[in-house]
Design a protein around this motif. Structure first.
Motif, mmCIF file in Angstrom:
data_model
loop_
_atom_site.group_PDB
_atom_site.id
_atom_site.type_symbol
_atom_site.label_atom_id
_atom_site.label_comp_id
_atom_site.label_asym_id
_atom_site.label_seq_id
_atom_site.Cartn_x
_atom_site.Cartn_y
_atom_site.Cartn_z
ATOM 1 N N ARG A 156 35.425 -6.288 108.653
ATOM 2 C CA ARG A 156 37.087 -6.049 108.760
ATOM 3 C C ARG A 156 37.513 -6.429 109.845
ATOM 4 O O ARG A 156 36.771 -6.153 110.969
ATOM 5 N N LEU A 157 38.941 -6.674 109.896
ATOM 6 C CA LEU A 157 39.460 -6.879 111.254
ATOM 7 C C LEU A 157 39.750 -6.042 112.339
ATOM 8 O O LEU A 157 40.041 -4.861 111.783
ATOM 9 N N VAL A 158 39.317 -6.303 113.576
ATOM 10 C CA VAL A 158 39.530 -5.305 114.389
ATOM 11 C C VAL A 158 40.139 -5.638 115.775
ATOM 12 O O VAL A 158 40.438 -5.049 116.372
ATOM 13 N N GLY A 159 40.374 -7.145 115.732
ATOM 14 C CA GLY A 159 41.216 -7.497 116.842
ATOM 15 C C GLY A 159 41.242 -9.158 116.641
ATOM 16 O O GLY A 159 40.759 -9.531 115.900
ATOM 17 N N VAL A 160 41.906 -9.822 117.665
ATOM 18 C CA VAL A 160 42.122 -11.193 117.875
ATOM 19 C C VAL A 160 41.551 -11.698 119.269
ATOM 20 O O VAL A 160 42.139 -10.752 120.193
ATOM 21 N N ILE A 161 40.822 -12.661 119.418
ATOM 22 C CA ILE A 161 40.473 -13.232 120.705
ATOM 23 C C ILE A 161 40.966 -14.503 120.698
ATOM 24 O O ILE A 161 41.016 -15.259 119.908
ATOM 25 N N SER A 162 41.772 -14.869 121.888
ATOM 26 C CA SER A 162 42.518 -16.158 121.969
ATOM 27 C C SER A 162 42.128 -16.743 123.256
ATOM 28 O O SER A 162 41.166 -16.291 124.172
ATOM 29 N N ARG A 163 42.194 -18.127 123.301
ATOM 30 C CA ARG A 163 41.727 -19.034 124.665
ATOM 31 C C ARG A 163 42.350 -18.264 125.870
ATOM 32 O O ARG A 163 41.356 -17.913 126.930
ATOM 33 N N SER A 164 43.547 -17.848 125.788
ATOM 34 C CA SER A 164 43.972 -17.130 127.110
ATOM 35 C C SER A 164 43.301 -15.857 127.440
ATOM 36 O O SER A 164 43.337 -15.297 128.688
ATOM 37 N N ASP A 165 42.977 -15.218 126.310
ATOM 38 C CA ASP A 165 42.168 -13.959 126.684
ATOM 39 C C ASP A 165 40.768 -14.172 127.307
ATOM 40 O O ASP A 165 40.508 -13.492 128.426
ATOM 41 N N LEU A 166 40.168 -15.350 127.009
ATOM 42 C CA LEU A 166 38.891 -15.649 127.462
ATOM 43 C C LEU A 166 39.074 -15.966 128.992
ATOM 44 O O LEU A 166 38.213 -15.980 129.795
#
Length: 223
Positions: free
Chosen positions: A128-138
């Motif tokens: 189940r979806l709990v979040g999203v990680i993006s390049r800018s987050d990393l």
């Protein structure tokens, strides 16, 4: 050593779509929330795929040139179907490439690179979806202060991990670049120290001028 995980860096509140969400509604979501993609979820909250700006622009790119100056596109049948789709189910890139909350920054970055994607839906044990990680987050790990990096190297690596007194090695950090000088107890510790320093969150590069009181590396290992 404590490394930041995907759970530490991800966006927890996620804008999403359903398979039946229309093209226009998806475009509205992207504009309203200033985002570049939305995960498409099934009724159980599990990601089926992702619709990005690129997926929406595929429809525009597939249109004939009004001025008649460009060659007509010749898409494959699959590409044509996606260009003609009007809902998320047909527009999305599927299956969704996902990440886990406990992943390290390195794991998430490698998956993004390998799959050529800019973001990953993050799912729990039940998918189940709990979040999203993006390049800018990393990339936020590289905003870490130089002082915090130096203290971690001195206390967590030199003292706690290698058992070396912090005074044995000078640690300078400038804009994430680490410089090590001094003398370690054994020469075999030099590459270990350098490798551990490279793994510290926020480190951009490591240079060293390190010596050792005892050369315990066999000659054949240096050739």
């Amino acid at each position: 050593m404590q490394h930041r995980t995907v759970a530490d860096l991800m966006t927890h509140t996620v804008v999403s779509a359903r398979p039946g969400t229309t093209f226009k509604d998806i475009a509205g979501l992207l504009a309203e929330h200033d985002i570049t993609a939305v995960p498409v979820l099934d009724p159980g909250g599990r990601p089926l795929g992702v619709v990005s700006e690129g997926d929406l622009l595929r429809k525009e790119a597939g249109q004939p040139d009004p001025a008649g100056l460009l060659l007509e596109p010749r898409p494959s049948s699959a590409e044509r179907a996606r260009a003609e789709a009007t809902t998320a189910e047909g527009l999305m890139s599927a299956p969704a490439v996902t990440a886990r909350p406990a992943w390290s920054v390195i794991e998430a970055a490698r998956v993004m690179h390998d799959h050529g994607v800019k973001r990953l839906p993050v799912v729990d044990e039940a998918d189940r979806l709990v979040g999203v990680i993006s390049r800018s987050d990393l990339l936020r790990v590289f905003l870490r202060r130089d002082r915090a990096i130096r203290e971690e190297i001195e206390h967590e690596i030199l003292s706690a991990t290698l058992g070396e007194p912090p005074s044995a090695v000078g640690v300078e950090v400038a804009d994430g670049r680490v410089t090590l000088t001094g003398t370690l107890a054994r020469s075999s510790l030099v590459p270990v120290l350098v490798r551990l320093c490279r793994s510290v969150d926020g480190v951009v590069d490591v240079e060293h001028d390190l010596g050792a009181e005892l050369d315990d590396v066999p000659a054949r290992a240096r050739t």
